[in-house]
Design a protein around this motif. Structure first.
Motif, PDB file in Angstrom:
ATOM      1  N   MET A   1       0.736  -1.468  -0.195  1.00 60.92           N
ATOM      2  CA  MET A   1      -0.008   0.185  -0.041  1.00 60.92           C
ATOM      3  C   MET A   1       0.772   1.169   0.013  1.00 60.92           C
ATOM      4  N   THR A   2       0.738   1.997   0.009  1.00 62.55           N
ATOM      5  CA  THR A   2       1.454   3.125  -0.873  1.00 62.55           C
ATOM      6  C   THR A   2       0.647   4.886  -0.106  1.00 62.55           C
ATOM      7  N   TRP A   3       1.693   5.052   0.451  1.00 61.23           N
ATOM      8  CA  TRP A   3       0.741   7.126   0.685  1.00 61.23           C
ATOM      9  C   TRP A   3       0.661   7.494  -0.341  1.00 61.23           C
ATOM     10  N   HIS A   4      -0.500   8.539  -0.441  1.00 60.83           N
ATOM     11  CA  HIS A   4      -0.126   9.761  -1.078  1.00 60.83           C
ATOM     12  C   HIS A   4      -0.601  10.861  -1.021  1.00 60.83           C
ATOM     13  N   ASP A   5      -0.063  12.125  -1.214  1.00 61.34           N
ATOM     14  CA  ASP A   5       0.213  13.598  -1.173  1.00 61.34           C
ATOM     15  C   ASP A   5      -1.124  14.014  -1.457  1.00 61.34           C
ATOM     16  N   VAL A   6      -1.413  14.356  -0.701  1.00 56.16           N
ATOM     17  CA  VAL A   6      -3.463  15.547  -0.805  1.00 56.16           C
ATOM     18  C   VAL A   6      -2.920  17.204  -1.388  1.00 56.16           C
ATOM     19  N   ALA A   7      -2.471  17.352   0.701  1.00 56.94           N
ATOM     20  CA  ALA A   7      -2.014  18.751   0.502  1.00 56.94           C
ATOM     21  C   ALA A   7      -1.242  19.561   1.480  1.00 56.94           C
ATOM     22  N   PRO A   8      -0.496  20.515   1.189  1.00 54.18           N
ATOM     23  CA  PRO A   8      -0.264  20.997   3.083  1.00 54.18           C
ATOM     24  C   PRO A   8      -1.383  20.862   3.784  1.00 54.18           C
ATOM     25  N   GLU A   9      -0.808  20.806   4.994  1.00 52.53           N
ATOM     26  CA  GLU A   9      -1.785  20.484   6.199  1.00 52.53           C
ATOM     27  C   GLU A   9      -2.665  21.696   6.330  1.00 52.53           C
ATOM     28  N   ALA A  81     -29.362   5.289   0.514  1.00 52.48           N
ATOM     29  CA  ALA A  81     -27.805   4.878   0.736  1.00 52.48           C
ATOM     30  C   ALA A  81     -27.806   3.258   1.730  1.00 52.48           C
ATOM     31  N   GLU A  82     -27.311   1.877   1.040  1.00 50.38           N
ATOM     32  CA  GLU A  82     -27.217   0.751   2.384  1.00 50.38           C
ATOM     33  C   GLU A  82     -26.241   0.392   2.454  1.00 50.38           C
ATOM     34  N   ILE A  83     -25.062   0.416   1.109  1.00 48.57           N
ATOM     35  CA  ILE A  83     -24.139   0.392   1.881  1.00 48.57           C
ATOM     36  C   ILE A  83     -23.072   1.503   1.896  1.00 48.57           C
ATOM     37  N   ASP A  84     -21.100   0.856   3.120  1.00 47.47           N
ATOM     38  CA  ASP A  84     -20.577   1.676   3.362  1.00 47.47           C
ATOM     39  C   ASP A  84     -20.092   2.065   3.033  1.00 47.47           C
ATOM     40  N   LEU A  85     -19.435   3.190   3.220  1.00 46.29           N
ATOM     41  CA  LEU A  85     -17.941   3.586   2.104  1.00 46.29           C
ATOM     42  C   LEU A  85     -17.138   3.038   2.471  1.00 46.29           C
ATOM     43  N   HIS A  86     -16.113   3.010   1.395  1.00 50.01           N
ATOM     44  CA  HIS A  86     -14.399   2.938   1.801  1.00 50.01           C
ATOM     45  C   HIS A  86     -13.581   4.070   2.848  1.00 50.01           C
ATOM     46  N   THR A  87     -13.568   3.667   3.807  1.00 50.19           N
ATOM     47  CA  THR A  87     -12.431   4.401   4.091  1.00 50.19           C
ATOM     48  C   THR A  87     -10.736   4.035   4.340  1.00 50.19           C
ATOM     49  N   TYR A  88      -9.639   4.989   4.368  1.00 52.76           N
ATOM     50  CA  TYR A  88      -8.161   5.278   3.796  1.00 52.76           C
ATOM     51  C   TYR A  88      -7.841   5.784   5.110  1.00 52.76           C
ATOM     52  N   PRO A  89      -6.250   5.014   5.731  1.00 52.74           N
ATOM     53  CA  PRO A  89      -5.979   5.808   7.131  1.00 52.74           C
ATOM     54  C   PRO A  89      -5.344   6.676   6.076  1.00 52.74           C
ATOM     55  N   THR A  90      -4.815   7.494   7.288  1.00 50.10           N
ATOM     56  CA  THR A  90      -4.679   9.398   6.722  1.00 50.10           C
ATOM     57  C   THR A  90      -3.224   9.303   7.657  1.00 50.10           C
ATOM     58  N   ARG A  91      -2.172  10.289   7.165  1.00 45.65           N
ATOM     59  CA  ARG A  91      -1.588  11.120   8.088  1.00 45.65           C
ATOM     60  C   ARG A  91      -0.891  12.152   8.127  1.00 45.65           C
ATOM     61  N   VAL A  92       0.354  12.466   8.703  1.00 46.35           N
ATOM     62  CA  VAL A  92       0.309  14.141   7.659  1.00 46.35           C
ATOM     63  C   VAL A  92       2.116  13.581   8.705  1.00 46.35           C
ATOM     64  N   GLU A  93       2.639  13.260   7.459  1.00 44.27           N
ATOM     65  CA  GLU A  93       4.519  13.923   7.509  1.00 44.27           C
ATOM     66  C   GLU A  93       4.599  15.145   6.531  1.00 44.27           C
ATOM     67  N   GLY A  94       5.191  15.711   7.002  1.00 40.50           N
ATOM     68  CA  GLY A  94       6.147  16.518   7.256  1.00 40.50           C
ATOM     69  C   GLY A  94       5.438  17.773   6.938  1.00 40.50           C
ATOM     70  N   GLY A  95       3.745  17.756   7.277  1.00 42.90           N
ATOM     71  CA  GLY A  95       3.481  18.889   7.187  1.00 42.90           C
ATOM     72  C   GLY A  95       2.235  18.534   6.224  1.00 42.90           C
ATOM     73  N   VAL A  96       2.700  17.743   5.088  1.00 42.67           N
ATOM     74  CA  VAL A  96       0.912  17.318   4.571  1.00 42.67           C
ATOM     75  C   VAL A  96       0.424  16.238   4.442  1.00 42.67           C
ATOM     76  N   VAL A  97      -0.372  16.059   4.304  1.00 45.10           N
ATOM     77  CA  VAL A  97      -1.713  15.634   4.165  1.00 45.10           C
ATOM     78  C   VAL A  97      -1.700  14.210   3.204  1.00 45.10           C
ATOM     79  N   GLN A  98      -1.801  13.264   3.886  1.00 45.12           N
ATOM     80  CA  GLN A  98      -1.263  11.861   2.939  1.00 45.12           C
ATOM     81  C   GLN A  98      -2.393  10.433   3.373  1.00 45.12           C
ATOM     82  N   PHE A  99      -2.624   9.971   2.782  1.00 51.74           N
ATOM     83  CA  PHE A  99      -3.905   8.590   2.436  1.00 51.74           C
ATOM     84  C   PHE A  99      -3.318   7.883   1.723  1.00 51.74           C
ATOM     85  N   GLN A 100      -3.648   6.500   2.684  1.00 51.44           N
ATOM     86  CA  GLN A 100      -3.276   5.325   1.893  1.00 51.44           C
ATOM     87  C   GLN A 100      -4.288   4.700   1.134  1.00 51.44           C
ATOM     88  N   LEU A 101      -3.373   4.440   0.274  1.00 53.54           N
ATOM     89  CA  LEU A 101      -4.284   3.174  -0.992  1.00 53.54           C
ATOM     90  C   LEU A 101      -3.575   1.898  -1.200  1.00 53.54           C
TER      91      LEU A 101
END
Length: 101
Positions: A1-9, A81-101
């Motif tokens: 699984m890879t962490w992907h950058d989103v944007a600065p916090e 809606a009857e089916i839940d959404l997928h959720t993904y882990p998040t973290r902040v690394e070096g001030g950048v928000v990331q999620f894991q896919l």
């Protein structure tokens, strides 16, 4: 699984998602009072972009048929809606928000 950058916090506004497309996956990342959360951006009822919906108190409302989902857990809260959404882990690394896919 890879962490992907989103944007600065600091670029996140509360309850306003930022969307990242990774291949066929479209992920909406939210800043809530208690942290960052990543969910699938596609409603599980019918194809609609949840990031175009209304967000309040940790819930996102689908703009198409008003189904609501809990952003923290992805749980479908009401019909149609009857089916839940997928959720993904998040973290902040070096001030950048990331999620894991």
């Amino acid at each position: 699984m890879t962490w992907h950058d989103v944007a600065p916090e600091g670029d996140f506004e509360p309850d306003v998602p930022k969307v990242v497309q990774v291949g066929d996956d479209r992920i909406a990342v939210f800043r809530l009072d208690d942290g960052f959360y990543a969910i699938s951006d596609i409603c599980t009822h019918e194809y609609a972009l949840l990031s175009d919906g209304f967000c309040e108190e940790g819930k996102i409302e689908c703009p198409l048929h008003q189904a609501c989902f809990d952003i923290r857990s992805g749980k479908a809260l009401d019909e149609p809606a009857e089916i839940d959404l997928h959720t993904y882990p998040t973290r902040v690394e070096g001030g950048v928000v990331q999620f894991q896919l």
